[in-house]
Design a protein around this motif. Sequence first.
Motif, short mmCIF file in Angstrom:
data_model
loop_
_atom_site.label_atom_id
_atom_site.label_comp_id
_atom_site.label_asym_id
_atom_site.label_seq_id
_atom_site.Cartn_x
_atom_site.Cartn_y
_atom_site.Cartn_z
N ASP A 1 0.83 -1.21 0.00
CA ASP A 1 0.00 0.00 0.00
C ASP A 1 0.86 1.26 0.00
O ASP A 1 0.56 2.23 -0.69
N MET A 2 1.93 1.23 0.79
CA MET A 2 2.83 2.38 0.85
C MET A 2 3.56 2.55 -0.49
O MET A 2 3.75 3.67 -0.95
N GLN A 3 3.94 1.46 -1.12
CA GLN A 3 4.59 1.54 -2.43
C GLN A 3 3.66 2.20 -3.44
O GLN A 3 4.08 3.08 -4.20
N LYS A 4 2.40 1.81 -3.41
CA LYS A 4 1.42 2.40 -4.33
C LYS A 4 1.29 3.90 -4.08
O LYS A 4 1.28 4.69 -5.02
N ARG A 5 1.25 4.29 -2.83
CA ARG A 5 1.10 5.71 -2.48
C ARG A 5 2.32 6.51 -2.93
O ARG A 5 2.21 7.61 -3.46
N VAL A 6 3.50 5.94 -2.73
CA VAL A 6 4.74 6.62 -3.14
C VAL A 6 4.76 6.84 -4.65
O VAL A 6 5.08 7.93 -5.13
N VAL A 7 4.40 5.81 -5.40
CA VAL A 7 4.37 5.93 -6.86
C VAL A 7 3.37 7.01 -7.28
O VAL A 7 3.65 7.81 -8.17
N GLU A 8 2.20 7.04 -6.64
CA GLU A 8 1.20 8.06 -6.96
C GLU A 8 1.75 9.46 -6.71
O GLU A 8 1.56 10.36 -7.53
N LEU A 9 2.43 9.65 -5.57
CA LEU A 9 2.98 10.97 -5.25
C LEU A 9 4.04 11.39 -6.25
O LEU A 9 4.08 12.54 -6.69
N ILE A 10 4.90 10.45 -6.62
CA ILE A 10 5.95 10.78 -7.59
C ILE A 10 5.35 11.12 -8.94
O ILE A 10 5.73 12.11 -9.56
N ASN A 11 4.38 10.34 -9.38
CA ASN A 11 3.77 10.59 -10.68
C ASN A 11 2.93 11.86 -10.69
O ASN A 11 2.75 12.47 -11.74
N ALA A 12 2.45 12.28 -9.52
CA ALA A 12 1.70 13.53 -9.42
C ALA A 12 2.63 14.74 -9.35
O ALA A 12 2.19 15.87 -9.26
N LYS A 13 3.95 14.44 -9.37
CA LYS A 13 4.97 15.48 -9.29
C LYS A 13 4.85 16.31 -8.01
O LYS A 13 5.09 17.52 -7.99
N ALA A 14 4.46 15.63 -6.93
CA ALA A 14 4.36 16.28 -5.62
C ALA A 14 5.76 16.66 -5.15
O ALA A 14 6.73 15.97 -5.44
N SER A 15 5.84 17.75 -4.44
CA SER A 15 7.11 18.17 -3.87
C SER A 15 7.40 17.28 -2.67
O SER A 15 6.66 17.27 -1.68
N ILE A 16 8.47 16.49 -2.78
CA ILE A 16 8.81 15.55 -1.72
C ILE A 16 9.65 16.29 -0.68
O ILE A 16 10.75 16.73 -0.96
N SER A 17 9.09 16.41 0.52
CA SER A 17 9.77 17.10 1.60
C SER A 17 9.84 16.18 2.81
O SER A 17 9.12 15.18 2.89
N PRO A 18 10.69 16.51 3.78
CA PRO A 18 10.73 15.70 4.99
C PRO A 18 9.37 15.61 5.69
O PRO A 18 8.99 14.55 6.19
N ASN A 19 8.62 16.71 5.69
CA ASN A 19 7.30 16.69 6.32
C ASN A 19 6.34 15.77 5.59
O ASN A 19 5.55 15.07 6.22
N LEU A 20 6.40 15.77 4.26
CA LEU A 20 5.54 14.87 3.49
C LEU A 20 5.86 13.42 3.82
O LEU A 20 4.96 12.61 4.05
N ILE A 21 7.13 13.09 3.87
CA ILE A 21 7.54 11.72 4.18
C ILE A 21 7.07 11.33 5.58
O ILE A 21 6.52 10.24 5.77
N LYS A 22 7.24 12.21 6.56
CA LYS A 22 6.80 11.92 7.92
C LYS A 22 5.29 11.72 7.98
O LYS A 22 4.82 10.79 8.64
#
Length: 57
Positions: free
Chosen positions: A28-49
């Motif tokens: 489930d987490m893998q799916k969410r990570v792929v969605e975030l990357i493909n949505a071109k979301a800004s990956i920040s420490p707060n987002l990861i937390k």
Amino acid sequence: MKELTRESKEFKRVLHNLHLENLSLSPDMQKRVVELINAKASISPNLIKDVLRHGKV
């Protein structure tokens, strides 16, 4: 950049690197990570937390 999938070579490399650090992501987490990357979301420490704590953004 092309869209990633859970089966893509690049994503498998990330999972392998996590495994070397004794870390893993649930399917489930893998799916969410792929969605975030493909949505071109800004990956920040707060987002990861937030994703790790709650499984959502």
